[in-house]
Design an enzyme around this catalytic site. Structure first.
Site, PDB file in Angstrom:
ATOM      1  N   HIS A  86       0.860  -1.175   0.000  1.00 37.90           N
ATOM      2  CA  HIS A  86       0.000   0.000   0.000  1.00 37.90           C
ATOM      3  C   HIS A  86       0.895   1.223   0.000  1.00 37.90           C
ATOM      4  CE1 HIS A  86      -3.583   2.410   0.784  1.00 37.90           C
ATOM      5  NE2 HIS A  86      -2.738   3.173   1.467  1.00 37.90           N
ATOM      6  N   CYS A  87       0.705   2.106  -0.963  1.00 38.97           N
ATOM      7  CA  CYS A  87       1.570   3.277  -1.082  1.00 38.97           C
ATOM      8  C   CYS A  87       0.810   4.513  -0.621  1.00 38.97           C
ATOM      9  CB  CYS A  87       2.016   3.441  -2.533  1.00 38.97           C
ATOM     10  SG  CYS A  87       3.065   4.868  -2.774  1.00 38.97           S
ATOM     11  N   VAL A  88       1.304   5.164   0.449  1.00 36.58           N
ATOM     12  CA  VAL A  88       0.610   6.350   0.951  1.00 36.58           C
ATOM     13  C   VAL A  88       0.772   7.539   0.005  1.00 36.58           C
ATOM     14  CG1 VAL A  88       0.643   5.752   3.398  1.00 36.58           C
ATOM     15  CG2 VAL A  88       2.580   6.965   2.401  1.00 36.58           C
TER      16      VAL A  88
END
Ligand code: NAG
Ligand code: ZN
Ligand code: ZN
Length: 344
Positions: free
Chosen positions: A178-180
């Protein structure tokens, strides 16, 4: 001398800040970090403040929110504003090639385009409707991915190579991480945009760094600055040295030197991460699988055929289809919905 210390301190804090954000954006690492940090700070910081900080960290890293997208665009905007308003004009006066100077803008356009695509593309969310079709894309290896396992939250059967994202609260096919920074999961259907995004972001940071360095070097060489002399506080005459030169440049072009420090650090960090991401793509691994780090995955390396310490049985593995097919899988991912439809 104290100026140089200050400057190094600035570089170190930029580096540390970026590394910290990178570590924290990986959800699993942040737990240990926050716990360790909390233990140290629990003696210093009052409890209400601690709770507020905890809530803030939870909001930033464990819920979907746009803060990092905004931060990303602000930083990018600042670098490009500085580049356009100051550096571009100076470099034109010094008769730098226009192609060279326009390259960062070309990279910016491609970067923003792939950034938007990474943000809005469905990463491969598993639903009731496509669950069965996804189950057929990859075989279960029975080591990392077991057959007949259900996701405890979504209550869907877990296809091989998928994972539940706790931030977005859904299961993603070929989950990477998951890439913020894009506020989205990286999975089967958007990892190609993510790689292009990463590549162009690294390239634009590097080109801005190269142009600024070239400008400063050109200036020093042209004006014979290093042959000058200066008088220090005690009235002694000195020949120009590197420290004084950096100080002089910093005082004359503070914004350009600040930006240079930022983009140099950024280029190295992004470059390192890009190498890692390309290595994973080339070896048919996801970050999730790499992180779970089973030895059995070592044979995915394309160099295994030439590796003297590799065991001979490795070559028989069904998963190793070579570098090009691995990249093909990234850039032409399986869309089980259409494939199945054709077969029926
Ligand atoms: C990548 O690995 C999976 C197993 O996890 C395999 O099913 C797939 O065929 C591999 N793809 C390529 C292109 O090697
Ligand atoms: Zn799930
Ligand atoms: Zn997610």
């Amino acid at each position: 001398m104290d100026f140089l210390v200050l400057f190094l301190f600035y570089l170190a804090s930029v580096l540390m800040g970026l590394v910290l954000i990178c570590i924290c954006s990986k959800t699993h690492c942040s737990k240990g970090l926050v716990k360790g940090g909390a233990q140290i700070f629990s003696y210093i910081i009052p409890e209400c403040l601690q709770r507020a900080m905890h809530r803030l960290l939870h909001y930033l890293f464990h819920t979907r929110n746009h803060s990092f997208i905004v931060l990303h665009l602000v930083l990018q905007g600042m670098v490009y504003t500085e580049y356009t308003w100051e550096l571009f004009g100076y470099c034109q006066e010094l008769e730098f090639s226009l192609y060279y100077l326009l390259l960062p803008y070309l990279l910016l356009i491609v970067n923003l385009f792939s950034f938007i695509l990474t943000c809005v593309t469905n990463p491969g969310i598993i639903t009731k409707a496509n669950e069965l079709l996804f189950l057929h894309v990859y075989e279960f290896d029975e080591v990392m991915f077991l057959k007949n396992v259900r996701c405890s939250t979504c209550d869907l059967r877990k296809p091989a190579r998928s994972k539940h994202c706790s931030v977005c609260n859904w299961c993603v096919h070929r989950f990477d991480h998951h890439c913020v920074w894009v506020n989205n999961c990286i999975g089967a259907w958007n990892i190609r945009y993510f790689l292009i995004y990463l590549l162009t972001l690294t390239a634009s940071a590097a080109t801005v760094a190269i142009v600024s360095t070239a400008f400063l070097v050109h200036l020093v060489v042209m004006s014979d600055l290093y042959q000058e002399t200066y008088i220090d506080d005690f009235g002694r005459l000195h020949i120009m040295d590197t420290v004084f030169l950096i100080q002089y440049l910093f005082l004359t072009f503070p914004r350009i030197v600040f930006m240079l420090g930022f983009v140099v650090v950024l280029s190295f960090l992004l470059g390192g991460y890009l190498c890692f991401a390309v290595y994973l793509a080339a070896t048919n691994q996801t970050t999730n699988e790499w992180h779970r780090g089973d030895r059995a995955w070592c044979w995915r390396c394309p160099l295994v055929a030439w590796c003297p310490s590799a065991e001979p049985q490795i070559h028989q593995n069904i998963h190793s289809h070579g570098l090009w097919s691995n990249l093909q899988e990234i850039f032409l991912p399986a869309f089980p919905y259409h494939e199945r439809k054709k077969q029926e």
